[in-house]
Design a protein around this motif. Structure first.
Motif, PDB file in Angstrom:
ATOM      1  N   VAL A 169       0.677  -1.322   0.061  1.00 18.31           N
ATOM      2  CA  VAL A 169      -0.127   0.169  -0.134  1.00 18.31           C
ATOM      3  C   VAL A 169       0.814   1.173  -0.061  1.00 18.31           C
ATOM      4  CG1 VAL A 169      -1.688   1.174   0.995  1.00 18.31           C
ATOM      5  CG2 VAL A 169      -1.786  -1.243   1.168  1.00 18.31           C
ATOM      6  N   GLN A 170       0.779   1.990  -1.096  1.00 12.21           N
ATOM      7  CA  GLN A 170       1.355   3.242  -1.030  1.00 12.21           C
ATOM      8  C   GLN A 170       0.321   4.432  -1.072  1.00 12.21           C
ATOM      9  OE1 GLN A 170       3.656   2.606  -4.770  1.00 12.21           O
ATOM     10  NE2 GLN A 170       5.608   2.650  -3.583  1.00 12.21           N
ATOM     11  N   GLN A 171       0.851   5.302  -0.341  1.00  5.00           N
ATOM     12  CA  GLN A 171       0.057   6.672  -0.421  1.00  5.00           C
ATOM     13  C   GLN A 171       0.843   7.824  -0.538  1.00  5.00           C
ATOM     14  OE1 GLN A 171      -2.025   6.695   3.617  1.00  5.00           O
ATOM     15  NE2 GLN A 171      -4.012   6.329   2.726  1.00  5.00           N
ATOM     16  N   TRP A 172       0.157   8.596  -1.458  1.00  6.98           N
ATOM     17  CA  TRP A 172       0.909   9.982  -2.039  1.00  6.98           C
ATOM     18  C   TRP A 172       0.148  11.106  -1.610  1.00  6.98           C
ATOM     19  CZ3 TRP A 172       5.524   8.400  -4.702  1.00  6.98           C
ATOM     20  CH2 TRP A 172       5.415   7.419  -5.349  1.00  6.98           C
ATOM     21  N   GLN A 173       0.966  12.447  -1.423  1.00  7.31           N
ATOM     22  CA  GLN A 173       0.422  13.506  -1.286  1.00  7.31           C
ATOM     23  C   GLN A 173       0.353  14.053  -2.411  1.00  7.31           C
ATOM     24  OE1 GLN A 173      -1.183  14.792   1.734  1.00  7.31           O
ATOM     25  NE2 GLN A 173      -1.791  16.477   0.045  1.00  7.31           N
ATOM     26  N   THR A 174      -0.588  14.691  -2.971  1.00  2.87           N
ATOM     27  CA  THR A 174      -0.737  15.198  -4.389  1.00  2.87           C
ATOM     28  C   THR A 174      -1.560  16.585  -4.178  1.00  2.87           C
ATOM     29  OG1 THR A 174      -3.102  14.483  -4.924  1.00  2.87           O
ATOM     30  CG2 THR A 174      -1.144  13.163  -5.516  1.00  2.87           C
ATOM     31  N   ALA A 175      -1.605  17.407  -5.203  1.00  3.69           N
ATOM     32  CA  ALA A 175      -2.245  18.617  -5.099  1.00  3.69           C
ATOM     33  C   ALA A 175      -3.747  18.581  -4.798  1.00  3.69           C
ATOM     34  CB  ALA A 175      -1.969  19.602  -6.368  1.00  3.69           C
ATOM     35  N   ASP A 176      -4.179  17.455  -5.162  1.00  6.36           N
ATOM     36  CA  ASP A 176      -5.514  17.101  -4.941  1.00  6.36           C
ATOM     37  C   ASP A 176      -6.145  16.580  -3.768  1.00  6.36           C
ATOM     38  OD1 ASP A 176      -6.314  18.404  -7.473  1.00  6.36           O
ATOM     39  OD2 ASP A 176      -5.804  16.495  -8.692  1.00  6.36           O
ATOM     40  N   GLY A 177      -4.968  16.192  -2.922  1.00  2.00           N
ATOM     41  CA  GLY A 177      -5.140  15.370  -1.511  1.00  2.00           C
ATOM     42  C   GLY A 177      -4.455  14.083  -1.683  1.00  2.00           C
ATOM     43  N   ALA A 178      -4.884  13.215  -0.811  1.00  3.42           N
ATOM     44  CA  ALA A 178      -3.942  11.792  -0.882  1.00  3.42           C
ATOM     45  C   ALA A 178      -4.492  11.111  -1.818  1.00  3.42           C
ATOM     46  CB  ALA A 178      -4.396  11.362   0.854  1.00  3.42           C
ATOM     47  N   LYS A 179      -3.570  10.210  -2.290  1.00  2.95           N
ATOM     48  CA  LYS A 179      -3.749   9.244  -3.329  1.00  2.95           C
ATOM     49  C   LYS A 179      -3.281   7.794  -2.885  1.00  2.95           C
ATOM     50  CE  LYS A 179      -2.764   7.776  -8.179  1.00  2.95           C
ATOM     51  NZ  LYS A 179      -1.950   8.269  -9.168  1.00  2.95           N
ATOM     52  N   THR A 180      -3.720   6.822  -3.033  1.00  3.23           N
ATOM     53  CA  THR A 180      -3.639   5.484  -2.422  1.00  3.23           C
ATOM     54  C   THR A 180      -3.717   4.448  -3.650  1.00  3.23           C
ATOM     55  OG1 THR A 180      -4.575   5.900  -0.323  1.00  3.23           O
ATOM     56  CG2 THR A 180      -4.015   3.540  -0.784  1.00  3.23           C
ATOM     57  N   GLU A 181      -2.368   3.958  -3.708  1.00  2.00           N
ATOM     58  CA  GLU A 181      -2.342   2.872  -4.789  1.00  2.00           C
ATOM     59  C   GLU A 181      -2.085   1.468  -4.164  1.00  2.00           C
ATOM     60  OE1 GLU A 181       1.025   3.676  -7.344  1.00  2.00           O
ATOM     61  OE2 GLU A 181      -0.319   5.642  -8.018  1.00  2.00           O
TER      62      GLU A 181
END
Length: 99
Positions: free
Chosen positions: A66-78
């Motif tokens: 599980v990877q979570q990223w902080q993006t300009a639109d908020g958190a994204k989980t892959e």
């Protein structure tokens, strides 16, 4: 920016399958549906060779990255299923004689 990268063991029921390469499977963990890349080469090989078949209600017990990223639109989980540990067929109801 990557904020979380961890491995865990999760059981999923299969919401929908993707047999084309690089397509993600829809899996249900009991709380919600996620889209996951399946990268377990041995499992995919068994699927390609028709050594595994699926029915409604089947459960896959998996090691998942599980990877979570902080993006300009908020958190994204892959989600990435790195290993399918067990494929549990759905419980089958059998017809009782005389019914």
């Amino acid at each position: 920016m990557l904020i979380l990268d961890e491995n865990c063991k999760i059981a999923f029921s299969i919401a929908s399958l993707a047999f084309k390469d690089d397509n993600k499977w829809r899996l249900y963990d009991g709380a919600g549906t996620i889209h996951a890349a399946i990268t377990d080469v041995d499992f995919l090989k068994r699927v390609d060779n028709n050594q595994v078949s699926f029915s409604k209600g089947d459960v896959l017990v998996c090691n998942v990255r599980v990877q979570q990223w902080q993006t300009a639109d908020g958190a994204k989980t892959e989600y990435e299923v790195t290993q399918v540990l067990e494929h549990r067929p759905a419980a089958r109801q059998i017809q009782l004689p005389g019914l």
